[in-house]
Design a protein around this motif. Structure first.
Motif, PDB file in Angstrom:
ATOM      1  N   ARG A 157       0.810  -1.227   0.000  1.00 50.99           N
ATOM      2  CA  ARG A 157       0.000   0.000   0.000  1.00 50.99           C
ATOM      3  C   ARG A 157       0.840   1.272   0.000  1.00 50.99           C
ATOM      4  NH1 ARG A 157      -4.268  -2.550   3.737  1.00 50.99           N
ATOM      5  NH2 ARG A 157      -5.781  -3.232   2.190  1.00 50.99           N
ATOM      6  N   ASP A 158       2.098   1.170   0.399  1.00 46.98           N
ATOM      7  CA  ASP A 158       2.931   2.369   0.416  1.00 46.98           C
ATOM      8  C   ASP A 158       3.629   2.616  -0.922  1.00 46.98           C
ATOM      9  OD1 ASP A 158       4.768   0.303   0.514  1.00 46.98           O
ATOM     10  OD2 ASP A 158       6.071   1.280   1.970  1.00 46.98           O
ATOM     11  N   ARG A 159       3.433   1.721  -1.885  1.00 46.89           N
ATOM     12  CA  ARG A 159       4.045   1.871  -3.207  1.00 46.89           C
ATOM     13  C   ARG A 159       3.245   2.865  -4.042  1.00 46.89           C
ATOM     14  NH1 ARG A 159       8.828   1.052  -2.999  1.00 46.89           N
ATOM     15  NH2 ARG A 159       8.729   1.325  -5.229  1.00 46.89           N
ATOM     16  N   PRO A 160       3.914   3.572  -4.931  1.00 48.21           N
ATOM     17  CA  PRO A 160       3.182   4.473  -5.827  1.00 48.21           C
ATOM     18  C   PRO A 160       2.210   3.677  -6.697  1.00 48.21           C
ATOM     19  CG  PRO A 160       5.544   4.924  -5.901  1.00 48.21           C
ATOM     20  CD  PRO A 160       5.355   3.659  -5.122  1.00 48.21           C
ATOM     21  N   VAL A 161       1.057   4.264  -6.948  1.00 46.51           N
ATOM     22  CA  VAL A 161       0.046   3.592  -7.764  1.00 46.51           C
ATOM     23  C   VAL A 161      -0.544   4.581  -8.766  1.00 46.51           C
ATOM     24  CG1 VAL A 161      -1.836   3.970  -6.107  1.00 46.51           C
ATOM     25  CG2 VAL A 161      -1.978   2.080  -7.708  1.00 46.51           C
ATOM     26  N   LEU A 162      -0.736   4.096  -9.965  1.00 44.35           N
ATOM     27  CA  LEU A 162      -1.315   4.870 -11.048  1.00 44.35           C
ATOM     28  C   LEU A 162      -2.669   4.253 -11.361  1.00 44.35           C
ATOM     29  CD1 LEU A 162      -0.710   7.099 -13.141  1.00 44.35           C
ATOM     30  CD2 LEU A 162       0.286   5.331 -14.575  1.00 44.35           C
ATOM     31  N   ALA A 163      -3.726   5.025 -11.176  1.00 45.26           N
ATOM     32  CA  ALA A 163      -5.071   4.507 -11.425  1.00 45.26           C
ATOM     33  C   ALA A 163      -5.368   4.573 -12.922  1.00 45.26           C
ATOM     34  CB  ALA A 163      -6.099   5.301 -10.636  1.00 45.26           C
ATOM     35  N   LYS A 164      -5.795   3.444 -13.472  1.00 42.34           N
ATOM     36  CA  LYS A 164      -6.188   3.387 -14.880  1.00 42.34           C
ATOM     37  C   LYS A 164      -7.606   3.916 -15.020  1.00 42.34           C
ATOM     38  CE  LYS A 164      -3.647  -0.884 -15.798  1.00 42.34           C
ATOM     39  NZ  LYS A 164      -3.862  -2.306 -16.087  1.00 42.34           N
ATOM     40  N   PRO A 165      -7.921   4.600 -16.081  1.00 38.46           N
ATOM     41  CA  PRO A 165      -7.061   5.049 -17.174  1.00 38.46           C
ATOM     42  C   PRO A 165      -6.239   6.254 -16.726  1.00 38.46           C
ATOM     43  CG  PRO A 165      -9.272   5.840 -17.541  1.00 38.46           C
ATOM     44  CD  PRO A 165      -9.319   4.986 -16.291  1.00 38.46           C
ATOM     45  N   PHE A 166      -5.139   6.513 -17.427  1.00 41.86           N
ATOM     46  CA  PHE A 166      -4.264   7.612 -17.049  1.00 41.86           C
ATOM     47  C   PHE A 166      -3.689   8.284 -18.292  1.00 41.86           C
ATOM     48  CE2 PHE A 166      -1.929   3.613 -16.963  1.00 41.86           C
ATOM     49  CZ  PHE A 166      -0.873   3.869 -17.823  1.00 41.86           C
ATOM     50  N   LEU A 167      -3.123   9.454 -18.071  1.00 39.63           N
ATOM     51  CA  LEU A 167      -2.484  10.234 -19.130  1.00 39.63           C
ATOM     52  C   LEU A 167      -0.970  10.125 -19.008  1.00 39.63           C
ATOM     53  CD1 LEU A 167      -4.667  13.465 -18.830  1.00 39.63           C
ATOM     54  CD2 LEU A 167      -4.922  11.611 -20.505  1.00 39.63           C
ATOM     55  N   ARG A 168      -0.281  10.523 -20.046  1.00 42.56           N
ATOM     56  CA  ARG A 168       1.181  10.487 -20.046  1.00 42.56           C
ATOM     57  C   ARG A 168       1.738  11.306 -18.871  1.00 42.56           C
ATOM     58  NH1 ARG A 168       3.024  12.548 -25.264  1.00 42.56           N
ATOM     59  NH2 ARG A 168       2.672  14.540 -24.309  1.00 42.56           N
ATOM     60  N   GLU A 169       1.113  12.438 -18.557  1.00 40.05           N
ATOM     61  CA  GLU A 169       1.571  13.284 -17.461  1.00 40.05           C
ATOM     62  C   GLU A 169       1.479  12.545 -16.124  1.00 40.05           C
ATOM     63  OE1 GLU A 169      -0.770  14.291 -19.794  1.00 40.05           O
ATOM     64  OE2 GLU A 169       0.732  15.381 -20.968  1.00 40.05           O
ATOM     65  N   HIS A 170       0.440  11.728 -15.976  1.00 35.14           N
ATOM     66  CA  HIS A 170       0.300  10.931 -14.752  1.00 35.14           C
ATOM     67  C   HIS A 170       1.412   9.894 -14.661  1.00 35.14           C
ATOM     68  CE1 HIS A 170      -4.221  11.896 -15.317  1.00 35.14           C
ATOM     69  NE2 HIS A 170      -3.648  12.833 -14.591  1.00 35.14           N
ATOM     70  N   LEU A 171       1.737   9.283 -15.792  1.00 37.92           N
ATOM     71  CA  LEU A 171       2.820   8.299 -15.830  1.00 37.92           C
ATOM     72  C   LEU A 171       4.144   8.961 -15.492  1.00 37.92           C
ATOM     73  CD1 LEU A 171       3.779   5.414 -16.416  1.00 37.92           C
ATOM     74  CD2 LEU A 171       3.901   6.035 -18.838  1.00 37.92           C
ATOM     75  N   ALA A 172       4.392  10.150 -16.024  1.00 39.18           N
ATOM     76  CA  ALA A 172       5.633  10.874 -15.716  1.00 39.18           C
ATOM     77  C   ALA A 172       5.736  11.169 -14.223  1.00 39.18           C
ATOM     78  CB  ALA A 172       5.696  12.166 -16.527  1.00 39.18           C
ATOM     79  N   ALA A 173       4.645  11.572 -13.620  1.00 35.44           N
ATOM     80  CA  ALA A 173       4.638  11.857 -12.174  1.00 35.44           C
ATOM     81  C   ALA A 173       4.882  10.572 -11.369  1.00 35.44           C
ATOM     82  CB  ALA A 173       3.321  12.515 -11.771  1.00 35.44           C
ATOM     83  N   LEU A 174       4.310   9.471 -11.826  1.00 38.33           N
ATOM     84  CA  LEU A 174       4.511   8.190 -11.151  1.00 38.33           C
ATOM     85  C   LEU A 174       5.987   7.790 -11.174  1.00 38.33           C
ATOM     86  CD1 LEU A 174       3.013   5.532  -9.987  1.00 38.33           C
ATOM     87  CD2 LEU A 174       3.491   4.643 -12.256  1.00 38.33           C
ATOM     88  N   ILE A 175       6.634   7.989 -12.297  1.00 37.54           N
ATOM     89  CA  ILE A 175       8.056   7.628 -12.419  1.00 37.54           C
ATOM     90  C   ILE A 175       8.883   8.423 -11.410  1.00 37.54           C
ATOM     91  CG2 ILE A 175      10.065   7.762 -13.948  1.00 37.54           C
ATOM     92  CD1 ILE A 175       8.059   7.139 -16.272  1.00 37.54           C
ATOM     93  N   VAL A 176       8.625   9.709 -11.321  1.00 33.92           N
ATOM     94  CA  VAL A 176       9.346  10.550 -10.364  1.00 33.92           C
ATOM     95  C   VAL A 176       9.108  10.061  -8.941  1.00 33.92           C
ATOM     96  CG1 VAL A 176       9.487  12.880  -9.381  1.00 33.92           C
ATOM     97  CG2 VAL A 176       9.374  12.565 -11.861  1.00 33.92           C
ATOM     98  N   LYS A 177       7.865   9.769  -8.613  1.00 33.21           N
ATOM     99  CA  LYS A 177       7.518   9.308  -7.265  1.00 33.21           C
ATOM    100  C   LYS A 177       8.157   7.953  -6.954  1.00 33.21           C
ATOM    101  CE  LYS A 177       3.536   8.861  -4.233  1.00 33.21           C
ATOM    102  NZ  LYS A 177       2.091   8.970  -4.121  1.00 33.21           N
ATOM    103  N   ALA A 178       8.125   7.037  -7.908  1.00 28.81           N
ATOM    104  CA  ALA A 178       8.645   5.685  -7.684  1.00 28.81           C
ATOM    105  C   ALA A 178      10.165   5.666  -7.532  1.00 28.81           C
ATOM    106  CB  ALA A 178       8.236   4.763  -8.831  1.00 28.81           C
ATOM    107  N   CYS A 179      10.827   6.553  -8.233  1.00 25.78           N
ATOM    108  CA  CYS A 179      12.304   6.541  -8.227  1.00 25.78           C
ATOM    109  C   CYS A 179      12.892   7.586  -7.276  1.00 25.78           C
ATOM    110  CB  CYS A 179      12.823   6.760  -9.643  1.00 25.78           C
ATOM    111  SG  CYS A 179      12.367   5.398 -10.729  1.00 25.78           S
ATOM    112  N   GLY A 180      12.021   8.339  -6.630  1.00 22.40           N
ATOM    113  CA  GLY A 180      12.481   9.298  -5.633  1.00 22.40           C
ATOM    114  C   GLY A 180      13.324  10.378  -6.206  1.00 22.40           C
TER     115      GLY A 180
END
Length: 113
Positions: A90-113
């Motif tokens: 539950r503490d892992r970053p999660v991207l709710a589908k459907p999503f936009l490219r901008e959401h994916l970019a934000a997820l990458i930043v969050k996941a990799c710190g």
């Protein structure tokens, strides 16, 4: 970044792959079944993994465990949102589908710190 995609829906996997490439990242592998995802998690050299929680009725949490052991950051992309995650995940970053490219970019930043 080199990214492993674990997604059982081909069209969604291709969509994520296209978005990642548009963001300047390289997809090193796409795994669509749990057995393939487990093998890829043990073998692939990646900087990040994006995991669908439900792979044709099987949870991807064992894949996350292998990635955790290998110190490969990972995040979940799921139609269930945070509610689809269990316990320690539950503490892992999660991207709710459907999503936009901008959401994916934000997820990458969050996941990799």
């Amino acid at each position: 970044m080199r990214v492993l995609i674990v997604e059982d829906e081909m069209t969604i996997a291709f969509l994520i792959e296209d978005m990642l490439e548009e963001l300047g990242h390289e997809v090193v592998e796409v795994a669509m079944r749990l057995s393939d995802a487990l093998e890829a998690a043990r073998r692939v050299e990646a900087d990040l993994a994006i995991l669908d929680v439900n792979l044709d009725g099987h949870r991807s949490f064992p894949v996350a465990d292998i990635l955790q052991e290998r110190a490969i950051p990972y995040a979940f992309a799921t139609g269930y949102g945070v509610l689809g995650l269990e316990g320690a995940y539950r503490d892992r970053p999660v991207l709710a589908k459907p999503f936009l490219r901008e959401h994916l970019a934000a997820l990458i930043v969050k996941a990799c710190g």
